[in-house]
Enzyme design. Structure first.
Site, PDB file in Angstrom:
ATOM      1  N   LYS A 113       0.824  -1.216   0.000  1.00 52.09           N
ATOM      2  CA  LYS A 113       0.000   0.000   0.000  1.00 52.09           C
ATOM      3  C   LYS A 113       0.856   1.263   0.000  1.00 52.09           C
ATOM      4  O   LYS A 113       0.328   2.371  -0.008  1.00 52.09           O
ATOM      5  CB  LYS A 113      -0.887   0.012   1.260  1.00 52.09           C
ATOM      6  CG  LYS A 113      -1.573  -1.306   1.542  1.00 52.09           C
ATOM      7  CD  LYS A 113      -3.070  -1.162   1.595  1.00 52.09           C
ATOM      8  CE  LYS A 113      -3.807  -2.476   1.446  1.00 52.09           C
ATOM      9  NZ  LYS A 113      -3.823  -3.393   2.537  1.00 52.09           N
ATOM     10  N   LYS A 193      -4.019 -14.254  -5.788  1.00 50.25           N
ATOM     11  CA  LYS A 193      -4.383 -14.735  -4.459  1.00 50.25           C
ATOM     12  C   LYS A 193      -5.823 -14.313  -4.127  1.00 50.25           C
ATOM     13  O   LYS A 193      -6.184 -13.153  -4.354  1.00 50.25           O
ATOM     14  CB  LYS A 193      -3.411 -14.110  -3.440  1.00 50.25           C
ATOM     15  CG  LYS A 193      -3.733 -14.456  -2.014  1.00 50.25           C
ATOM     16  CD  LYS A 193      -2.997 -13.544  -1.045  1.00 50.25           C
ATOM     17  CE  LYS A 193      -3.879 -13.294   0.153  1.00 50.25           C
ATOM     18  NZ  LYS A 193      -3.470 -12.240   1.026  1.00 50.25           N
ATOM     19  N   LYS A 196     -10.124 -10.387  -0.044  1.00 52.74           N
ATOM     20  CA  LYS A 196     -11.231  -9.423   0.020  1.00 52.74           C
ATOM     21  C   LYS A 196     -10.849  -8.173  -0.759  1.00 52.74           C
ATOM     22  O   LYS A 196     -11.635  -7.595  -1.491  1.00 52.74           O
ATOM     23  CB  LYS A 196     -11.501  -9.033   1.479  1.00 52.74           C
ATOM     24  CG  LYS A 196     -12.168 -10.123   2.294  1.00 52.74           C
ATOM     25  CD  LYS A 196     -11.905  -9.958   3.791  1.00 52.74           C
ATOM     26  CE  LYS A 196     -11.923 -11.291   4.498  1.00 52.74           C
ATOM     27  NZ  LYS A 196     -11.264 -11.323   5.794  1.00 52.74           N
TER      28      LYS A 196
HETATM   29  P1  TYM Z   1      -7.131 -12.413   7.186  1.00 49.88           P
HETATM   30  O1  TYM Z   1      -8.465 -12.156   7.719  1.00 49.88           O
HETATM   31  O2  TYM Z   1      -6.647 -11.591   6.051  1.00 49.88           O
HETATM   32  O3  TYM Z   1      -6.974 -13.921   6.753  1.00 49.88           O
HETATM   33  C1  TYM Z   1      -7.334 -14.934   7.667  1.00 49.88           C
HETATM   34  C2  TYM Z   1      -6.581 -16.216   7.350  1.00 49.88           C
HETATM   35  O4  TYM Z   1      -6.899 -16.660   6.041  1.00 49.88           O
HETATM   36  C3  TYM Z   1      -5.692 -16.905   5.323  1.00 49.88           C
HETATM   37  N1  TYM Z   1      -5.913 -16.570   3.915  1.00 49.88           N
HETATM   38  C4  TYM Z   1      -5.582 -17.388   2.913  1.00 49.88           C
HETATM   39  N2  TYM Z   1      -5.036 -18.619   2.919  1.00 49.88           N
HETATM   40  C5  TYM Z   1      -4.841 -19.193   1.723  1.00 49.88           C
HETATM   41  N3  TYM Z   1      -5.155 -18.583   0.538  1.00 49.88           N
HETATM   42  C6  TYM Z   1      -5.710 -17.364   0.495  1.00 49.88           C
HETATM   43  N4  TYM Z   1      -6.026 -16.794  -0.659  1.00 49.88           N
HETATM   44  C7  TYM Z   1      -5.945 -16.699   1.733  1.00 49.88           C
HETATM   45  N5  TYM Z   1      -6.462 -15.481   2.071  1.00 49.88           N
HETATM   46  C8  TYM Z   1      -6.426 -15.428   3.412  1.00 49.88           C
HETATM   47  C9  TYM Z   1      -4.677 -15.954   5.943  1.00 49.88           C
HETATM   48  O5  TYM Z   1      -3.358 -16.399   5.679  1.00 49.88           O
HETATM   49  C10 TYM Z   1      -5.047 -16.040   7.386  1.00 49.88           C
HETATM   50  O6  TYM Z   1      -4.468 -17.180   7.979  1.00 49.88           O
HETATM   51  N6  TYM Z   1      -3.344 -10.877   9.914  1.00 49.88           N
HETATM   52  C11 TYM Z   1      -4.287 -11.960   9.860  1.00 49.88           C
HETATM   53  C12 TYM Z   1      -5.272 -11.940  11.005  1.00 49.88           C
HETATM   54  C13 TYM Z   1      -4.632 -12.075  12.342  1.00 49.88           C
HETATM   55  C14 TYM Z   1      -3.935 -13.215  12.831  1.00 49.88           C
HETATM   56  C15 TYM Z   1      -3.513 -12.840  14.147  1.00 49.88           C
HETATM   57  C16 TYM Z   1      -3.648 -14.473  12.318  1.00 49.88           C
HETATM   58  C17 TYM Z   1      -4.602 -11.123  13.300  1.00 49.88           C
HETATM   59  N7  TYM Z   1      -3.922 -11.570  14.395  1.00 49.88           N
HETATM   60  C18 TYM Z   1      -2.784 -13.744  14.925  1.00 49.88           C
HETATM   61  C19 TYM Z   1      -2.913 -15.368  13.104  1.00 49.88           C
HETATM   62  C20 TYM Z   1      -2.502 -14.992  14.398  1.00 49.88           C
HETATM   63  C21 TYM Z   1      -4.993 -11.838   8.521  1.00 49.88           C
HETATM   64  O7  TYM Z   1      -4.503 -11.244   7.611  1.00 49.88           O
HETATM   65  O8  TYM Z   1      -6.180 -12.340   8.442  1.00 49.88           O
END
Ligand code: TYM
Length: 325
Positions: A113, A193, A196
């Site tokens: 970003k 990938k 959202k």
């Molecule tokens: P978020 O909400 O973007 O994604 C949640 C989980 O989904 C996985 N994910 C994917 N896995 C495979 N292919 C994809 N296209 C794909 N898109 C999303 C993400 O890798 C994630 O595991 N920062 C984290 C949220 C978070 C978190 C934490 C995770 C906040 N605190 C502590 C683990 C531990 C996130 O981006 O979530």
């Protein structure tokens, strides 16, 4: 005994990438009686991009309902909203003061970003520190995530080590990511990938006719129905391979190679496979979306369990830093 922890942002309804990348691997780990699982809704993280409170509430419900839809046992484990356990933000502040600026400036989530810095809020910049706090508060050992989170986990370990060095002991437990090689990154309907923010996601909880419309939009090449096709290069096939049985995948692969099988056929097979495979989760998801009080009381019960553990860690951290009463 291992502690499993993961979170999903409430910046939208969970999509297939979230489900295959985090929810299903997390639930599988949580079924091992040796493990104790901590799954939460990262609603504070969602504020970095989503400002509308009504939408956030709706998405918090959707994330919670998704975990329950796939059978997460909230009685055995711990399940809560990040914002309701204030120790997350308290620890994040302390850890901010142990995080070098260049580490954050190097984070892919920021660099993506960074072209338009005026659009980057400070919360987005320090996002990985709040994530480190989420993990370190609970002495978590294993973090089931998608590949996109690998760097955040490395930063978490780095920040924890810096804190432990000052403390002179292992106050914070260093976690390990658990990334399933087969499903590291789920592609979206355009082949990038699934995300959202790219608006290329598949929401498996949509009503059938809407889900069908999304699947129809999966990008393919312009080969005619009768021509043989390369399954490995096709997004519909890739998605089918992630949800169908081995026998059905092999049959579709052969259909592609033989020709006389169009992308429309493959998309219809993908739709049918999803409707069948996710029939029960879709039913449970809708149930919880309609029974908000039940969902709410599950989360409140989890918040109390999470808070008790978070308070123990924060007390140790305060003591090291001279903030203890
Ligand atoms: P978020 O909400 O973007 O994604 C949640 C989980 O989904 C996985 N994910 C994917 N896995 C495979 N292919 C994809 N296209 C794909 N898109 C999303 C993400 O890798 C994630 O595991 N920062 C984290 C949220 C978070 C978190 C934490 C995770 C906040 N605190 C502590 C683990 C531990 C996130 O981006 O979530």
């Amino acid at each position: 005994m291992a502690r499993i922890l993961t979170g999903i942002q409430s910046s939208g309804r969970p999509h297939l990438g979230n489900i295959l990348g985090a929810i299903l691997p997390g639930i599988e780990l949580s079924r091992d009686p040796q493990n104790e699982s901590f799954f939460f809704i990262a609603d504070l993280h969602s504020l970095t991009t989503l400002k509308n409170g009504t939408e956030r509430e709706e998405y918090v419900r959707a994330v919670a309902a998704s975990w329950l839809a796939f059978g997460f046992d909230f009685n055995k484990n711990t399940f809560w909203r990040q914002s309701r356990v204030q120790e997350h933000t308290e620890l994040a502040w302390y850890l901010n003061c142990f995080t070098p600026f260049p580490m954050l400036a190097n984070a892919t989530s920021f660099k993506e970003k960074a072209e338009k810095l005026s659009d980057v809020n400070a919360g987005l910049f320090t996002y990985p520190v709040l994530q480190a706090a989420d993990i370190l508060l609970y002495d978590a050992n294993i973090i089931p995530v998608g590949k996109d989170q690998k760097q955040h986990l490395e930063m978490t370990k780095d920040i924890a080590s810096r804190f432990n060095l000052l403390a002179g002991e292992e106050i914070l437990v260093l976690p390990e990511p658990r990334i399933d090689e087969r499903i590291m990154t789920i592609p979206g309907i355009d082949g990038q990938k699934m995300s959202k923010s790219y608006n290329n996601y598949i929401d498996i909880f949509l009503p059938e006719n809407e889900l069908k419309k999304v699947i129809k939009k999966i990008v393919s090449d312009s080969k005619q129905l009768e021509e043989p096709k390369d399954p490995e290069q096709d997004i519909t096939f890739k998605l089918y391979s992630l949800v169908a049985s081995d026998t059905d995948i092999a049959a579709m692969r052969q259909n592609y190679l033989n020709g006389g099988y169009g992308y429309g056929h493959a998309k219809q097979a993908l739709l049918e496979c999803m409707l069948e495979k996710f029939a029960e989760p879709r039913r449970i998801f809708n149930y919880y979306m309609e029974n908000n009080d039940e969902l709410e009381s599950i989360l409140i019960q989890g918040e109390a369990k999470a808070r008790a553990i978070a308070q123990t860690t924060i007390e140790k951290v305060r003591k090291v830093l001279g903030f203890s009463s």
